[in-house]
Design a protein around this motif. Structure first.
Motif, mmCIF file in Angstrom:
data_model
loop_
_atom_site.group_PDB
_atom_site.id
_atom_site.type_symbol
_atom_site.label_atom_id
_atom_site.label_comp_id
_atom_site.label_asym_id
_atom_site.label_seq_id
_atom_site.Cartn_x
_atom_site.Cartn_y
_atom_site.Cartn_z
ATOM 1 N N SER A 73 0.847 -1.199 0.000
ATOM 2 C CA SER A 73 0.000 0.000 0.000
ATOM 3 C C SER A 73 0.882 1.249 0.000
ATOM 4 C CB SER A 73 -0.916 0.003 1.227
ATOM 5 O OG SER A 73 -0.162 0.077 2.409
ATOM 6 N N ALA A 74 0.342 2.337 -0.548
ATOM 7 C CA ALA A 74 1.138 3.552 -0.721
ATOM 8 C C ALA A 74 1.699 4.097 0.596
ATOM 9 C CB ALA A 74 0.306 4.616 -1.442
ATOM 10 N N PRO A 75 0.886 4.220 1.666
ATOM 11 C CA PRO A 75 1.449 4.749 2.917
ATOM 12 C C PRO A 75 2.563 3.867 3.482
ATOM 13 C CG PRO A 75 -0.953 4.809 2.947
ATOM 14 C CD PRO A 75 -0.558 3.983 1.767
ATOM 15 N N VAL A 76 2.384 2.554 3.371
ATOM 16 C CA VAL A 76 3.395 1.634 3.914
ATOM 17 C C VAL A 76 4.680 1.715 3.106
ATOM 18 C CG1 VAL A 76 3.958 -0.783 4.344
ATOM 19 C CG2 VAL A 76 1.694 0.096 4.927
ATOM 20 N N ARG A 77 4.551 1.780 1.781
ATOM 21 C CA ARG A 77 5.751 1.883 0.950
ATOM 22 C C ARG A 77 6.522 3.166 1.255
ATOM 23 N NH1 ARG A 77 4.211 0.977 -5.182
ATOM 24 N NH2 ARG A 77 2.292 1.997 -4.477
ATOM 25 N N ALA A 78 5.789 4.254 1.482
ATOM 26 C CA ALA A 78 6.453 5.507 1.834
ATOM 27 C C ALA A 78 7.160 5.393 3.184
ATOM 28 C CB ALA A 78 5.428 6.641 1.869
ATOM 29 N N ALA A 79 6.489 4.718 4.140
ATOM 30 C CA ALA A 79 7.108 4.550 5.454
ATOM 31 C C ALA A 79 8.340 3.661 5.366
ATOM 32 C CB ALA A 79 6.088 3.950 6.422
ATOM 33 N N ALA A 84 14.169 2.697 5.386
ATOM 34 C CA ALA A 84 15.391 2.282 4.694
ATOM 35 C C ALA A 84 16.391 3.426 4.616
ATOM 36 C CB ALA A 84 15.043 1.777 3.291
ATOM 37 N N ALA A 85 15.887 4.652 4.438
ATOM 38 C CA ALA A 85 16.789 5.804 4.377
ATOM 39 C C ALA A 85 17.487 6.012 5.717
ATOM 40 C CB ALA A 85 16.008 7.058 3.984
ATOM 41 N N ARG A 86 16.772 5.799 6.822
ATOM 42 C CA ARG A 86 17.394 5.947 8.140
ATOM 43 C C ARG A 86 18.472 4.890 8.350
ATOM 44 N NH1 ARG A 86 12.311 6.273 10.680
ATOM 45 N NH2 ARG A 86 12.902 4.604 12.092
ATOM 46 N N ALA A 93 26.103 0.524 6.766
ATOM 47 C CA ALA A 93 24.901 -0.308 6.682
ATOM 48 C C ALA A 93 24.075 0.069 5.469
ATOM 49 C CB ALA A 93 24.060 -0.167 7.947
ATOM 50 N N GLN A 94 23.365 -0.917 4.931
ATOM 51 C CA GLN A 94 22.522 -0.673 3.770
ATOM 52 C C GLN A 94 21.322 -1.607 3.817
ATOM 53 O OE1 GLN A 94 24.312 -1.612 0.001
ATOM 54 N NE2 GLN A 94 22.799 -0.446 -1.170
ATOM 55 N N ALA A 95 20.115 -1.044 3.689
ATOM 56 C CA ALA A 95 18.887 -1.829 3.622
ATOM 57 C C ALA A 95 18.578 -2.141 2.166
ATOM 58 C CB ALA A 95 17.729 -1.066 4.260
ATOM 59 N N ALA A 96 18.594 -3.415 1.818
ATOM 60 C CA ALA A 96 18.409 -3.832 0.428
ATOM 61 C C ALA A 96 16.917 -3.956 0.130
ATOM 62 C CB ALA A 96 19.141 -5.145 0.163
ATOM 63 N N GLY A 126 24.576 0.710 15.143
ATOM 64 C CA GLY A 126 23.845 1.848 14.609
ATOM 65 C C GLY A 126 22.460 1.468 14.134
ATOM 66 N N VAL A 127 22.337 0.290 13.513
ATOM 67 C CA VAL A 127 21.031 -0.163 13.024
ATOM 68 C C VAL A 127 20.081 -0.396 14.191
ATOM 69 C CG1 VAL A 127 19.829 -2.050 11.856
ATOM 70 C CG2 VAL A 127 21.938 -1.133 10.888
ATOM 71 N N ARG A 128 20.590 -0.884 15.301
ATOM 72 C CA ARG A 128 19.740 -1.101 16.473
ATOM 73 C C ARG A 128 19.061 0.202 16.910
ATOM 74 N NH1 ARG A 128 20.305 -5.784 19.505
ATOM 75 N NH2 ARG A 128 22.015 -7.157 18.938
ATOM 76 N N ASP A 129 19.758 1.309 16.744
ATOM 77 C CA ASP A 129 19.214 2.602 17.166
ATOM 78 C C ASP A 129 18.304 3.225 16.105
ATOM 79 O OD1 ASP A 129 20.721 2.359 19.491
ATOM 80 O OD2 ASP A 129 22.444 3.397 18.607
ATOM 81 N N ALA A 130 18.415 2.767 14.855
ATOM 82 C CA ALA A 130 17.703 3.437 13.766
ATOM 83 C C ALA A 130 16.495 2.665 13.256
ATOM 84 C CB ALA A 130 18.664 3.670 12.592
ATOM 85 N N PHE A 131 16.240 1.468 13.775
ATOM 86 C CA PHE A 131 15.238 0.631 13.135
ATOM 87 C C PHE A 131 13.821 0.894 13.633
ATOM 88 C CE2 PHE A 131 15.099 -1.716 17.005
ATOM 89 C CZ PHE A 131 13.962 -2.507 16.972
ATOM 90 N N ALA A 132 13.613 1.806 14.568
ATOM 91 C CA ALA A 132 12.290 2.031 15.142
ATOM 92 C C ALA A 132 11.271 2.347 14.055
ATOM 93 C CB ALA A 132 12.354 3.175 16.148
ATOM 94 N N PRO A 133 10.026 1.878 14.218
ATOM 95 C CA PRO A 133 8.997 2.139 13.212
ATOM 96 C C PRO A 133 8.772 3.629 13.018
ATOM 97 C CG PRO A 133 8.262 0.505 14.818
ATOM 98 C CD PRO A 133 9.528 1.084 15.350
ATOM 99 N N PRO A 134 8.474 4.059 11.795
ATOM 100 C CA PRO A 134 8.184 5.474 11.547
ATOM 101 C C PRO A 134 6.997 5.939 12.374
ATOM 102 C CG PRO A 134 8.514 4.276 9.490
ATOM 103 C CD PRO A 134 8.434 3.247 10.564
ATOM 104 N N ALA A 135 7.076 7.156 12.880
ATOM 105 C CA ALA A 135 6.004 7.705 13.708
ATOM 106 C C ALA A 135 4.728 7.865 12.884
ATOM 107 C CB ALA A 135 6.432 9.048 14.302
ATOM 108 N N GLY A 136 3.585 7.622 13.532
ATOM 109 C CA GLY A 136 2.302 7.814 12.884
ATOM 110 C C GLY A 136 1.897 6.698 11.949
ATOM 111 N N THR A 137 2.571 5.547 12.005
ATOM 112 C CA THR A 137 2.213 4.412 11.148
ATOM 113 C C THR A 137 1.822 3.232 12.015
ATOM 114 O OG1 THR A 137 4.455 3.507 11.059
ATOM 115 C CG2 THR A 137 3.882 5.180 9.435
ATOM 116 N N ALA A 138 1.141 2.269 11.384
ATOM 117 C CA ALA A 138 0.728 1.056 12.085
ATOM 118 C C ALA A 138 1.698 -0.080 11.825
ATOM 119 C CB ALA A 138 -0.686 0.657 11.636
#
Length: 246
Positions: A73-79, A84-86, A93-96, A126-138
């Motif tokens: 879905s569009a919102p999920v793909r954007a999230a 992945a950018a974070r 590190a790189q998210a494939a 670093g990934v451990r600190d950056a992997f949190a779910p995007p705010a405002g998403t399910a």
């Protein structure tokens, strides 16, 4: 044999200490190899591992994302793009995203993680600190793979287990000496068992996790059976007192 041990208790203790020292010294001097290629043919876990291995090689680290509304879905793909950018912003590190695998119902995705710069240890932190779910998403986001296995440092788990057992024994026996005796027996049993297991690995193929079974059994025999014997003794003693009162 019991009478001999009681009558010659000092000699028996010396012999036991000598045996423990000999076994521990031999195991430390000639450590045996371990064979971690352990399989259970026909088991469901083995079939699942074979299926995953044929489908694609499992990445040592990955982001596992669950989205009830669907991964595509569009919102999920954007999230996911933002997530992945974070991760990509973490040095090394790189998210494939192009290698992600999506479940059949489209609600779960596994995104492999790579470390192009070979700075894996720092990148993993670093990934451990950056992997949190995007705010405002399910979204529900978890880290998966051996890179993120929460392994307790060696000896910590066993030490906590012994501490808990000591408390239980102290409450049950109401005596420091009586509570310490099963612990000493358990530690001696574990030392002898683990050392013997290591020496036997020179003769037979033994998996690395077998030593943990040895620890479990050694502590079980030394501690659990002490509690069982005392509990049964107190039960029978109470029953005898009740019968005598009648």
């Amino acid at each position: 044999m019991i009478r001999f041990c009681i009558r010659h208790r000092r000699l028996v203790m010396v012999l036991w200490l000598a045996l423990v020292a000999a076994l521990a010294g031999a195991a430390a001097t000639w450590p045996g190899p371990s064979d971690d290629d352990f399989t259970l043919p026909g088991s469901e876990s083995r079939q699942a591992a074979a299926f995953l291995g044929e489908a694609a090689e499992e990445a040592p680290g990955a982001l596992v994302v669950y989205a009830p509304s669907g991964i595509e879905s569009a919102p999920v793909r954007a999230a996911l793009t933002g997530l992945a950018a974070r991760v990509d912003a973490v040095p090394g590190a790189q998210a494939a995203m192009e290698e992600r695998r999506v479940s059949q119902d489209g609600t779960i995705a596994s995104i492999p993680l790579h470390y192009p710069d070979q700075a894996a240890a720092q990148a993993i932190r670093g990934v451990r600190d950056a992997f949190a779910p995007p705010a405002g998403t399910a979204l529900t986001v978890e880290l998966s793979g051996g890179d993120f296995a929460d392994v307790t440092p060696g000896g910590v788990t066993e030490g906590l287990g012994l501490l808990a057992a000591a408390v239980v024994l102290l409450v049950a026996f109401r005596s420091l000496i009586a509570a310490a005796l099963p612990l000493v027996i358990g530690i001696v049993g574990v030392t002898c068992g683990a050392a013997t297991y290591g020496l036997l690995s020179h003769l037979v193929s033994t998996p690395g996790f077998g030593v943990y079974l040895t620890i479990m059994l050694g502590l079980g025999v030394g501690i659990d059976y002490a509690l069982l014997i005392v509990t049964r003794f107190r039960t029978e003693l109470a029953a005898a007192d009740g019968a005598g009162g009648e």
